[in-house]
Scaffold this active site. Structure first.
Site, short mmCIF file in Angstrom:
data_model
loop_
_atom_site.label_atom_id
_atom_site.label_comp_id
_atom_site.label_asym_id
_atom_site.label_seq_id
_atom_site.Cartn_x
_atom_site.Cartn_y
_atom_site.Cartn_z
N ASP A 123 56.58 50.21 131.61
CA ASP A 123 56.31 49.97 130.19
C ASP A 123 57.42 49.10 129.58
O ASP A 123 58.58 49.20 129.99
CB ASP A 123 56.27 51.32 129.46
CG ASP A 123 55.54 51.30 128.14
OD1 ASP A 123 55.62 50.28 127.43
OD2 ASP A 123 54.91 52.31 127.80
N ASP A 127 58.83 54.89 124.73
CA ASP A 127 57.89 55.92 124.25
C ASP A 127 58.56 57.28 124.12
O ASP A 127 57.97 58.32 124.44
CB ASP A 127 56.67 56.00 125.17
CG ASP A 127 55.82 54.74 125.11
OD1 ASP A 127 55.99 53.96 124.16
OD2 ASP A 127 55.00 54.53 126.03
N ASP A 230 51.48 46.42 128.75
CA ASP A 230 52.49 45.59 128.10
C ASP A 230 53.80 45.59 128.87
O ASP A 230 54.75 44.89 128.50
CB ASP A 230 52.69 45.99 126.63
CG ASP A 230 53.44 47.30 126.41
OD1 ASP A 230 54.16 47.77 127.32
OD2 ASP A 230 53.31 47.87 125.30
N GLU A 273 46.43 50.82 127.31
CA GLU A 273 46.69 49.77 126.31
C GLU A 273 45.96 48.45 126.58
O GLU A 273 46.38 47.40 126.10
CB GLU A 273 48.20 49.53 126.14
CG GLU A 273 48.98 50.73 125.60
CD GLU A 273 48.77 51.01 124.12
OE1 GLU A 273 48.04 50.25 123.46
OE2 GLU A 273 49.33 52.03 123.64
#
Length: 301
Positions: A123, A127, A230, A273
């Site tokens: 990622d 997060d 992403d 995502e």
């Protein structure tokens, strides 16, 4: 390679953030041919369809800007139950998002089956925000924090236990956008992070070798991959809600998937995502499916 019985679970939700369209991610991934691709490798695939996600009625804000808390709790609980059942039936759970808040449910369903679960978090973001540190209130920026037992009690206590995973069993790869509160939490919790600085300096081969060796030393009894598209550079995956330039390349990502597959350690995965509204001719979903091909043993020769 071992032939797997793969259970696909779609989670068409955008409640963890505010950009519309990511709820169509599971459909885009299926349209890109994931079932045929996995079956061609030799795996048995059961597509369980999508979990039910109720239409948004209002943008509820609860407890210091937690957006859509009720909806995320409901979806996470349903997903956790489905993932738990899949593992109980000796299936390999493969979950499609939807935004990254779905990881709350995925890890809640996995954690009861493993005493020492390892997690690779692929990622651009950590997060690891909590209600006290979030700059946006978007729960898709909190799933890793929730899973190590930090955050709103209703999220942390899904399936009535916490934490779901140990922070020292988490490895983040590809990070390049980390909030101040997350940086502090990484230091406090001892979470292992390979930022893009390390990926550039060491190379993906060394990063994956080190990560897998570390998890073996930790004696993990399962390994979950949580891959946010992403994490790749937006040149390759334009259809994501929070793109960050300077990311992992297409080939580096395939290498990481290939090394994960070769390790024989992987027991579950989720890809999140993918947002078709922001995409170019389903390019991001195509990349997701190609990466899954490598992850599940597709080879060039």
């Amino acid at each position: 390679m071992n032939k797997l019985s793969v259970s696909i679970i779609g989670v068409p939700t955008d409640y963890g953030q505010t950009r519309r369209g990511v709820d169509m991610g599971p459909s885009a991934i299926r349209y890109a041919g994931i079932v045929d691709r996995l079956e061609a490798i030799g795996h048995e695939v059961q597509d369980q369809g999508d979990i039910r996600v109720n239409q948004k009625q209002e943008n509820a804000i609860v407890d210091k800007q937690l957006l859509n808390l009720e909806e995320v709790v409901d979806i996470s609980t349903t997903l956790a139950n489905r993932v738990y059942e899949a593992v109980e039936l000796k299936k390999f759970p493969l979950v499609f998002g939807g935004d990254h808040s779905i990881a709350i449910g995925t890890l809640a369903g996995l954690g009861e089956h493993y005493k020492n679960l390892g997690v690779i978090w692929f990622d651009a973001h950590a997060d690891l925000n909590t209600p006290d540190t979030t700059p946006s209130g978007n729960i898709h920026g909190m799933p890793l924090a929730v899973s190590i037992g930090l955050g709103h009690e209703r999220l942390v206590q899904i399936r009535n236990y916490a934490p779901k995973i140990k922070p020292e069993n988490v490895i983040i790869i590809g990070a390049r956008s980390v909030d101040p509160g997350e940086r502090e939490l990484i230091r406090q919790q001892g979470i292992k992070v390979y930022t893009m600085h390390e990926v550039d300096r060491l190379g993906m081969t060394r990063v994956m070798e080190d990560a897998l060796s570390y998890l073996k030393e930790r004696k993990v009894d399962g390994l979950h991959l949580s891959l946010d598209l992403d994490g790749l550079d937006p040149l390759y995956t334009p259809g994501v809600g929070t793109p960050v330039p300077g990311g992992i390349t297409y080939r580096e990502s395939h290498l990481a998937m290939e090394m994960l597959q070769e390790s024989g350690m992987l027991t579950s995965a989720e890809f999140v995502e993918v947002n078709p509204i922001l995409d170019e001719k389903n390019k991001t979903a195509d990349v997701a499916v190609a990466l899954m091909g490598s992850l599940f043993g597709e080879t060039l020769v």
